[in-house]
Scaffold this motif. Structure first.
Motif, PDB file in Angstrom:
ATOM      1  N   GLU A   1      43.262  49.903  38.681  1.00 18.58           N
ATOM      2  CA  GLU A   1      44.692  49.390  38.887  1.00 18.58           C
ATOM      3  C   GLU A   1      45.610  50.029  37.796  1.00 18.58           C
ATOM      4  O   GLU A   1      46.735  50.509  38.137  1.00 18.58           O
ATOM      5  CB  GLU A   1      44.678  47.861  38.731  1.00 18.58           C
ATOM      6  CG  GLU A   1      44.186  47.290  40.143  1.00 18.58           C
ATOM      7  CD  GLU A   1      44.340  45.652  39.949  1.00 18.58           C
ATOM      8  OE1 GLU A   1      44.688  45.083  38.784  1.00 18.58           O
ATOM      9  OE2 GLU A   1      43.898  45.012  40.993  1.00 18.58           O
ATOM     10  N   SER A   2      44.981  50.416  36.759  1.00 18.14           N
ATOM     11  CA  SER A   2      45.862  51.033  35.615  1.00 18.14           C
ATOM     12  C   SER A   2      45.996  52.502  36.001  1.00 18.14           C
ATOM     13  O   SER A   2      47.184  53.206  35.802  1.00 18.14           O
ATOM     14  CB  SER A   2      44.935  51.213  34.152  1.00 18.14           C
ATOM     15  OG  SER A   2      44.824  49.624  33.650  1.00 18.14           O
TER      16      SER A   2
ATOM     17  N   SER B   1      36.053  44.892  35.383  1.00 18.06           N
ATOM     18  CA  SER B   1      36.525  46.168  34.392  1.00 18.06           C
ATOM     19  C   SER B   1      36.764  47.409  35.329  1.00 18.06           C
ATOM     20  O   SER B   1      37.646  48.228  34.810  1.00 18.06           O
ATOM     21  CB  SER B   1      35.247  46.347  33.549  1.00 18.06           C
ATOM     22  OG  SER B   1      35.274  47.754  32.834  1.00 18.06           O
TER      23      SER B   1
ATOM     24  N   ARG C   1      37.906  47.384  38.232  1.00 13.41           N
ATOM     25  CA  ARG C   1      39.161  46.939  39.083  1.00 13.41           C
ATOM     26  C   ARG C   1      40.153  47.255  38.045  1.00 13.41           C
ATOM     27  O   ARG C   1      41.164  47.789  38.371  1.00 13.41           O
ATOM     28  CB  ARG C   1      39.279  45.480  39.817  1.00 13.41           C
ATOM     29  CG  ARG C   1      40.377  45.243  40.393  1.00 13.41           C
ATOM     30  CD  ARG C   1      40.424  44.125  41.360  1.00 13.41           C
ATOM     31  NE  ARG C   1      39.846  44.218  42.473  1.00 13.41           N
ATOM     32  CZ  ARG C   1      39.999  45.072  43.660  1.00 13.41           C
ATOM     33  NH1 ARG C   1      40.922  45.486  43.454  1.00 13.41           N
ATOM     34  NH2 ARG C   1      39.399  45.069  44.598  1.00 13.41           N
ATOM     35  N   ASP C   2      40.228  46.902  37.030  1.00 13.21           N
ATOM     36  CA  ASP C   2      41.384  46.870  35.782  1.00 13.21           C
ATOM     37  C   ASP C   2      41.320  48.363  35.689  1.00 13.21           C
ATOM     38  O   ASP C   2      42.640  48.766  35.699  1.00 13.21           O
ATOM     39  CB  ASP C   2      40.872  46.455  34.611  1.00 13.21           C
ATOM     40  CG  ASP C   2      41.052  44.562  34.857  1.00 13.21           C
ATOM     41  OD1 ASP C   2      41.678  44.200  35.750  1.00 13.21           O
ATOM     42  OD2 ASP C   2      40.568  44.224  33.724  1.00 13.21           O
TER      43      ASP C   2
END
Length: 143
Positions: A66-67, A60, A62-63
């Motif tokens: 990255e977003s 979560s 990392r997501d």
């Protein structure tokens, strides 16, 4: 004057405002933009497998990171500015300082979060630490 501009982001509106300033500077000087999001290593220890599986928390975080960098890359692309993205895990100000050296950064453009008083004393300021320790100029941007 500038050939590489680093824009650290945490995905906040303040970081996005700083990124827009960094994109403008990169466009003006024909510089490459570097969008960096650091997952604070201390955030990974807030959860136990009894609460939520650690892998899910890491994914979560990392997501979200990255977003955040992908959003900046998209804005840079709209302005025809070359952009490299990176996500790191560690102590935010240290990772930013390492990126400055590793990517031969000429300028850092980052947001201030406006913490004052006890909150500032306890939490410290990533931006303040980068300003104090950076070997290159750091432009701070208030939203």
């Amino acid at each position: 004057m500038y050939s590489s501009v680093l824009v650290p982001t945490d995905g906040s509106a303040r970081s996005l405002a700083a990124a827009r300033r960094g994109i403008d500077i990169a466009s003006t000087y024909g510089a490459e933009l570097h969008a960096l999001s650091v997952i604070d290593a201390s955030d990974l220890g807030l959860w136990t497998t009894a609460d939520i599986p650690v892998e899910r928390v890491q994914a979560s975080l990392r997501d979200a990171a990255e977003s955040a960098v992908d959003e900046i890359a998209s804005l840079a692309s709209d302005e025809d500015v070359s952009c490299r993205t990176a996500v790191r895990i560690g102590v935010p100000h240290r990772e930013i300082l390492d990126a400055i050296d590793e990517d031969d950064i000429d300028l850092v453009v980052m947001a201030t979060h406006g913490r004052t008083g006890l909150e500032h004393a306890i939490l410290g300021s990533t931006t303040e630490r980068v300003v104090r320790l950076s070997r290159v100029p750091v432009m701070t941007v208030r939203e």
